[in-house]
Design an enzyme around this catalytic site. Structure first.
Site, PDB file in Angstrom:
ATOM      1  N   SER A 220      39.201  47.041  39.153  1.00 33.63           N
ATOM      2  CA  SER A 220      40.156  45.778  39.432  1.00 33.63           C
ATOM      3  C   SER A 220      41.180  45.790  38.459  1.00 33.63           C
ATOM      4  O   SER A 220      41.194  46.744  37.582  1.00 33.63           O
ATOM      5  CB  SER A 220      39.207  44.487  39.893  1.00 33.63           C
ATOM      6  OG  SER A 220      40.166  43.644  40.436  1.00 33.63           O
ATOM      7  N   ASN A 221      41.754  44.553  38.323  1.00 29.67           N
ATOM      8  CA  ASN A 221      42.867  44.123  37.264  1.00 29.67           C
ATOM      9  C   ASN A 221      42.977  42.888  37.124  1.00 29.67           C
ATOM     10  O   ASN A 221      42.363  42.007  37.962  1.00 29.67           O
ATOM     11  CB  ASN A 221      44.311  44.878  37.640  1.00 29.67           C
ATOM     12  CG  ASN A 221      44.712  44.366  39.128  1.00 29.67           C
ATOM     13  OD1 ASN A 221      44.799  42.978  38.950  1.00 29.67           O
ATOM     14  ND2 ASN A 221      44.693  44.930  40.040  1.00 29.67           N
ATOM     15  N   PRO A 222      43.859  42.444  35.965  1.00 27.68           N
ATOM     16  CA  PRO A 222      43.498  41.029  35.676  1.00 27.68           C
ATOM     17  C   PRO A 222      44.690  40.077  36.627  1.00 27.68           C
ATOM     18  O   PRO A 222      44.856  38.851  36.238  1.00 27.68           O
ATOM     19  CB  PRO A 222      44.015  40.905  34.101  1.00 27.68           C
ATOM     20  CG  PRO A 222      44.548  42.123  34.032  1.00 27.68           C
ATOM     21  CD  PRO A 222      44.417  43.208  35.078  1.00 27.68           C
ATOM     22  N   ALA A 287      48.459  42.759  43.213  1.00 30.96           N
ATOM     23  CA  ALA A 287      48.464  43.960  42.557  1.00 30.96           C
ATOM     24  C   ALA A 287      47.250  44.773  43.223  1.00 30.96           C
ATOM     25  O   ALA A 287      45.904  44.491  42.835  1.00 30.96           O
ATOM     26  CB  ALA A 287      48.093  43.532  41.118  1.00 30.96           C
TER      27      ALA A 287
END
Ligand code: C5P
Length: 412
Positions: A220-222, A287
């Site tokens: 995943s990503n922030p 995102a």
């Protein structure tokens, strides 16, 4: 929509105030808690006891009566309410409110009340047509009050004309819409957003995606989803019918917005492309993970004795590009979060994915972008458009991006 709302119902002395008893009952049936404030003259038409029984709460009429809740009961009441409706609103209360006069319970509560407020004028046709009443209504609308205009019909004086109070179901409906909009008069704040997206279908993707590796791990990503959320709220404020397709984020659903929660890029693509069919505007602010593990392990992967682990990743669908392929007359906006590349990279993506606009931001700038409340971007469009915006709050930025969307819809 009204469930859980705390409605302040102001009743002034017009012949239509018998209908407000029904309105009060309908508000309660819609799940709202209701507290009624009556003017002295309203109590000559309908007794406070009637409203007390229907609302299930004490009725406020006398500013100087012994307070039950607080020494400054009218302020307590103004803070208690989440939304206010004055029905019927006579020429008298409209004139007072337009000029900041607070000389009885209702006018005092209304002046101290900071939430969304709906005024439902009802009076004699000649009074309703008087320039002073027209001026009060125009001034109040300018301040951010919502007005449900009087209707044409039979009036108490025996003739027909403009001045009749709309029926309670129409008032409840308008109040529901107002709660969804959340528009509130508040001096000192910027004027309400323009309603230039009224009825326009807008789909927005937001947040990160999670691509499972095994039942407890994922890629995943922030991304916090704040940009997508701000866009959804701003579009809603401007009257759009918004579908927000959101990956896993911690935020609650924005009011008045249809939210579809998803986890993976494949799920996001599916939900967003279905919503896209019925929309005129799409904004891809999510995102999205570009890759996902070819297959998630059915059980938690054990370390064992191995000193490494290879993951085989496959490409995820590109939602923005898929939308670009079947864009038609829609306005399509993407984002480009770059860590090094400049706006020219955003322009390359815009052209490659068939978007009208790409919002470029440099994610390396401290305090901006991922997870932050503020951002600074460059809006990149056809014909060499480069509009630098910010740093500014994401909500304000959302409005500036929507200004561009509206211009494109108008062919500008
Ligand atoms: O190519 P890149 O990921 O930088 O493009 C960013 C833009 O494309 C964003 O608007 C993002 O929401 C969208 N995107 C998408 N689906 C993907 C990857 C990116 O919609 N799989």
């Amino acid at each position: 929509m009204l469930a859980g709302s705390r409605v302040l119902l102001g009743v002034t002395g017009g012949i239509a105030c018998y209908k407000s008893v029904d309105l009060c009952s309908r508000l309660r049936k819609a799940g709202a808690e209701v507290r009624v404030v009556m003017t002295e003259s309203a109590t000559r038409f309908v007794s406070a006891l009637t409203f007390q029984s229907i609302s299930g709460n004490p009725v406020a009429t006398d500013l100087f009566a012994t307070p039950a809740q607080s020494a400054v009961e009218h302020i307590w009441l103004a803070e208690w309410g989440s939304v206010a409706v004055v029905a019927p609103a006579t020429a008298d209360i409209l004139g007072k409110l337009a000029h900041g006069i607070a000389d009885d319970y209702l006018s005092t509560v209304l002046l101290a009340f900071a939430g969304p407020a709906l005024l439902v004028p009802a009076m004699n046709r000649l009074m309703y047509a008087h320039p002073a009443v027209r001026a009060s209504l125009a001034a109040l609308e300018g301040m951010g009050y919502a007005v449900l205009p009087a209707e044409y019909g039979h009036l108490a004086e025996g003739v027909s004309g403009w001045g009749r109070m709309p029926e309670p179901p129409a008032i409840v409906e308008r109040l529901q819409a107002l709660v969804a909009e959340g528009r509130a008069p508040r001096p000192g704040l910027p004027p309400p957003a323009p309603r230039d997206l009224a009825g326009v279908g807008v789909v927005i993707t937001a947040g990160p995606t999670q691509e499972p590796i095994d039942p407890v791990r994922f890629i995943s990503n922030p991304s916090s989803g704040k940009t997508g959320w701000s866009l959804a709220e701003a579009a809603r404020e401007r009257g759009a019918e918004v579908t927000l397709v959101a990956g896993p984020v911690a935020m609650a659903d924005p009011p008045g917005v249809r939210v579809v929660r998803v986890r993976t890029a494949v799920e996001m693509a599916e939900a967003a492309l279905v919503a896209y069919e019925a929309c005129e505007v799409a904004i891809c602010a999510a995102a999205v993970s570009d890759f996902r593990p070819a297959a998630a392990a059915p059980e938690k992967i054990k370390k064992g004795a191995q000193d490494g682990l290879e993951l085989h990743l496959v490409r995820n669908p590109d939602i923005l590009a898929a939308m670009g392929e079947r864009k038609g007359r829609r306005v399509l906006v993407g984002f480009a979060a770059e860590a090094g590349a400049g706006p020219e990279e955003a322009e390359r993506k815009r052209a490659a994915k068939g978007a009208d606009l790409v919002v470029y931001n440099d994610v390396r700038r401290p305090g901006l972008g991922f997870g932050a409340d503020d951002n600074a971007v460059v809006v990149v469009g056809a014909g060499g458009l480069r509009e630098a915006l910010g740093p500014m709050p994401k909500r304000e930025l959302a409005h500036r991006i929507l200004d561009r969307v509206v211009m494109l819809r108008r062919g500008q």
